[in-house]
Scaffold this motif. Structure first.
Motif, mmCIF file in Angstrom:
data_model
loop_
_atom_site.group_PDB
_atom_site.id
_atom_site.type_symbol
_atom_site.label_atom_id
_atom_site.label_comp_id
_atom_site.label_asym_id
_atom_site.label_seq_id
_atom_site.Cartn_x
_atom_site.Cartn_y
_atom_site.Cartn_z
ATOM 1 N N SER A 221 15.422 5.950 7.599
ATOM 2 C CA SER A 221 14.896 4.719 6.995
ATOM 3 C C SER A 221 14.572 3.688 8.065
ATOM 4 N N PHE A 222 15.475 3.519 9.035
ATOM 5 C CA PHE A 222 15.274 2.538 10.098
ATOM 6 C C PHE A 222 14.083 2.913 10.970
ATOM 7 N N THR A 223 13.944 4.209 11.279
ATOM 8 C CA THR A 223 12.822 4.671 12.099
ATOM 9 C C THR A 223 11.488 4.425 11.402
ATOM 10 N N LEU A 224 11.416 4.748 10.120
ATOM 11 C CA LEU A 224 10.179 4.523 9.366
ATOM 12 C C LEU A 224 9.830 3.044 9.317
ATOM 13 N N TYR A 225 10.831 2.196 9.134
ATOM 14 C CA TYR A 225 10.580 0.759 9.017
ATOM 15 C C TYR A 225 10.065 0.173 10.336
ATOM 16 N N LEU A 226 10.575 0.655 11.468
ATOM 17 C CA LEU A 226 10.188 0.106 12.765
ATOM 18 C C LEU A 226 8.875 0.675 13.297
ATOM 19 N N THR A 227 8.590 1.919 13.011
ATOM 20 C CA THR A 227 7.468 2.593 13.667
ATOM 21 C C THR A 227 6.157 2.566 12.882
ATOM 22 N N ILE A 228 6.209 2.379 11.582
ATOM 23 C CA ILE A 228 4.977 2.414 10.784
ATOM 24 C C ILE A 228 4.332 1.027 10.753
ATOM 25 N N PRO A 229 3.098 0.868 11.234
ATOM 26 C CA PRO A 229 2.427 -0.433 11.184
ATOM 27 C C PRO A 229 1.992 -0.788 9.762
ATOM 28 N N ASP A 230 1.758 -2.084 9.523
ATOM 29 C CA ASP A 230 1.412 -2.553 8.183
ATOM 30 C C ASP A 230 0.073 -2.013 7.685
ATOM 31 N N ASN A 231 -0.841 -1.699 8.615
ATOM 32 C CA ASN A 231 -2.166 -1.220 8.207
ATOM 33 C C ASN A 231 -2.265 0.298 8.158
ATOM 34 N N SER A 232 -1.127 0.977 8.250
ATOM 35 C CA SER A 232 -1.121 2.437 8.239
ATOM 36 C C SER A 232 -1.263 2.974 6.822
ATOM 37 N N THR A 233 -1.736 4.214 6.731
ATOM 38 C CA THR A 233 -1.832 4.862 5.419
ATOM 39 C C THR A 233 -0.442 5.218 4.890
ATOM 40 N N PHE A 234 0.561 5.140 5.756
ATOM 41 C CA PHE A 234 1.937 5.451 5.365
ATOM 42 C C PHE A 234 2.769 4.174 5.154
ATOM 43 N N THR A 235 2.087 3.047 4.926
ATOM 44 C CA THR A 235 2.785 1.779 4.727
ATOM 45 C C THR A 235 3.779 1.859 3.580
ATOM 46 N N ILE A 236 3.477 2.686 2.594
ATOM 47 C CA ILE A 236 4.359 2.811 1.437
ATOM 48 C C ILE A 236 5.754 3.296 1.856
ATOM 49 N N LEU A 237 5.818 4.130 2.923
ATOM 50 C CA LEU A 237 7.112 4.604 3.417
ATOM 51 C C LEU A 237 7.855 3.518 4.181
ATOM 52 N N LYS A 238 7.133 2.529 4.661
ATOM 53 C CA LYS A 238 7.743 1.419 5.389
ATOM 54 C C LYS A 238 8.406 0.426 4.451
ATOM 55 N N TYR A 239 7.796 0.196 3.280
ATOM 56 C CA TYR A 239 8.291 -0.853 2.387
ATOM 57 C C TYR A 239 9.062 -0.324 1.182
ATOM 58 N N ILE A 240 8.834 0.931 0.805
ATOM 59 C CA ILE A 240 9.721 1.534 -0.204
ATOM 60 C C ILE A 240 10.799 2.263 0.585
ATOM 61 N N ASN A 241 11.764 1.497 1.037
ATOM 62 C CA ASN A 241 12.672 1.938 2.090
ATOM 63 C C ASN A 241 13.984 1.163 1.969
ATOM 64 N N ILE A 242 15.084 1.798 2.322
ATOM 65 C CA ILE A 242 16.394 1.150 2.212
ATOM 66 C C ILE A 242 16.494 -0.079 3.109
#
Length: 397
Positions: A221-242
């Motif tokens: 969860s921490f890795t996804l939150y830090l490494t995924i930029p806001d404009n990425s197609t994987f932003t959903i994994l950054k914000y739907i996150n613990i």
């Protein structure tokens, strides 16, 4: 130089407040530009997102921003060590209620009762939820108390957009209302994490497996939150996150709509949908698994012998609370954690520094709604610092 740096920070805060109407105008202008290009290269999501953004910001036209004591408010709700201590305490609760009993296979000693195994796990679950509530009230209540001592009174009646980091938020509420929303959100997310911890304990066969799965969950969860930029197609994994859910503030500070099957849904809405679904789901799942699956009764490990002098009580819930808070010293640990957090925060800068002195002076003069008189004060201070900077440059020559 210290006063200059402080003034520059306050000046940035002042500029954000005074330029807020221009910010709302720019949102509307971007909508008009979007409407002009609506039949060009925009996707369905971009069109829907543009319309939703304008609609959400329309309710803020009458919001008036106030220059206020931002430091007192931010220190109350944004102290990272409190989350770490709270997580440690919740894990201690789970350990006291289940790990010891599983390791020593005490669940096999359960006698048949009217509600069977369900009564015991329901009581344990209720204790975890109650402790989540107490953790928030004690730990974050301590933060609020210490922040008021350190920075002055907490602003509760101004709009949440008056807090610099919340300027782009679309919440049409006051800072006092946000503080209540923050505490309720913390209670919900701590309860959810407690239920996830409980599920991991029930499904683990070895103690090392329990620790490994917990570290893995938070590490990913921490890795996804830090490494995924806001404009990425994987932003959903950054914000739907613990992690952002645990911090709470990132969910409410920034306006963001996620692409859910082509439709823009705000992160705040997603947060509450997930909490309202996942929290009851894990709660009932834990009760079901423990009640039906007796393979959850064992946990392989070794510990030194401990005294086992539990008192018999008719109420299982009372028994679990007594065991956790009294026999396992949970209440003492909770109080120690709360006192430690308060002591640590208060002793970071125990004496009033020059910066804090200047800050309080500026706040006493500038605190309140934006007006021409205060703008003149800002301009006068700006001119004074420019003259001081010029004299300093001449002296250095």
């Amino acid at each position: 130089m210290g006063e200059l740096e402080l003034f520059n920070n306050l000046n940035k805060q002042w500029n954000k407040i005074s330029s807020y109407p221009d910010f709302l105008t720019s949102i509307k202008q971007s909508s008009q530009d979007s409407q002009v290009a609506i039949f060009k290269n925009q996707s369905d999501f971009q069109k829907r997102n543009a319309n939703k953004t304008i609609k959400d910001y329309q309710g803020l036209d009458n919001v008036k921003l106030t220059f206020t004591n931002v430091n007192a408010f931010i220190d109350s709700i944004d102290f990272a060590p409190t989350n770490l201590i709270a997580l440690a305490f919740i894990f201690f609760i789970i350990s006291s209620l289940l790990i010891y009993e599983k390791e020593h296979q005490l669940f096999f000693l359960l006698k048949s009762t009217k509600k069977g195994r369900t009564g015991l796990i329901t009581a344990k679950t209720s204790v975890i939820l109650l402790m989540s509530l107490m953790t928030v009230l004690l730990f974050w209540g301590s933060n609020i108390f210490v922040s008021c001592i350190k920075n002055g009174s907490l602003p509760l009646s101004v709009s949440i957009q008056s807090i610099t980091s919340f300027t782009t938020s679309t919440l049409a509420i006051s800072t006092g209302q946000y503080l209540l929303l923050f505490l309720v959100s913390k209670i919900c997310i701590y309860s959810l994490i407690g239920m996830i911890f409980l599920f991991i304990v029930l499904m683990s066969k070895k103690t090392i497996e329990l620790y490994f799965l917990t570290i893995l969950l938070f590490g990913i969860s921490f890795t996804l939150y830090l490494t995924i930029p806001d404009n990425s197609t994987f932003t959903i994994l950054k914000y739907i996150n613990i992690i952002p859910y645990l911090l709470v503030n990132p969910i409410y500070q920034t306006y963001l709509n996620l692409n859910i099957i082509g439709y823009p849904i705000n992160t705040i809405t997603i947060f509450w949908i997930i909490i309202s679904i996942i929290l009851p789901f894990f709660t009932f799942l834990n009760i079901y698994v423990f009640s039906k699956d007796k393979t959850t009764d064992t946990l392989t490990s070794w510990h030194p012998k401990r005294k086992n002098n539990f008192k018999t009580n008719v109420s299982i819930f009372y028994h679990e609370c007594y065991k956790l808070l009294v026999l396992q010293k949970g209440l003492i640990i909770l109080i120690i954690f709360s006192i430690t957090t308060s002591w640590y925060t208060m002793n970071i800068n125990h004496d009033i520094s020059e910066d804090e002195y200047y800050y309080k002076n500026y706040m006493s003069v500038l605190n309140g709604p934006y007006d021409t008189k205060k703008q003149q004060i800002i301009e006068k201070e700006t001119k004074r610092f420019e003259e001081l900077h010029q004299k300093s440059s001449q002296a250095s020559l």
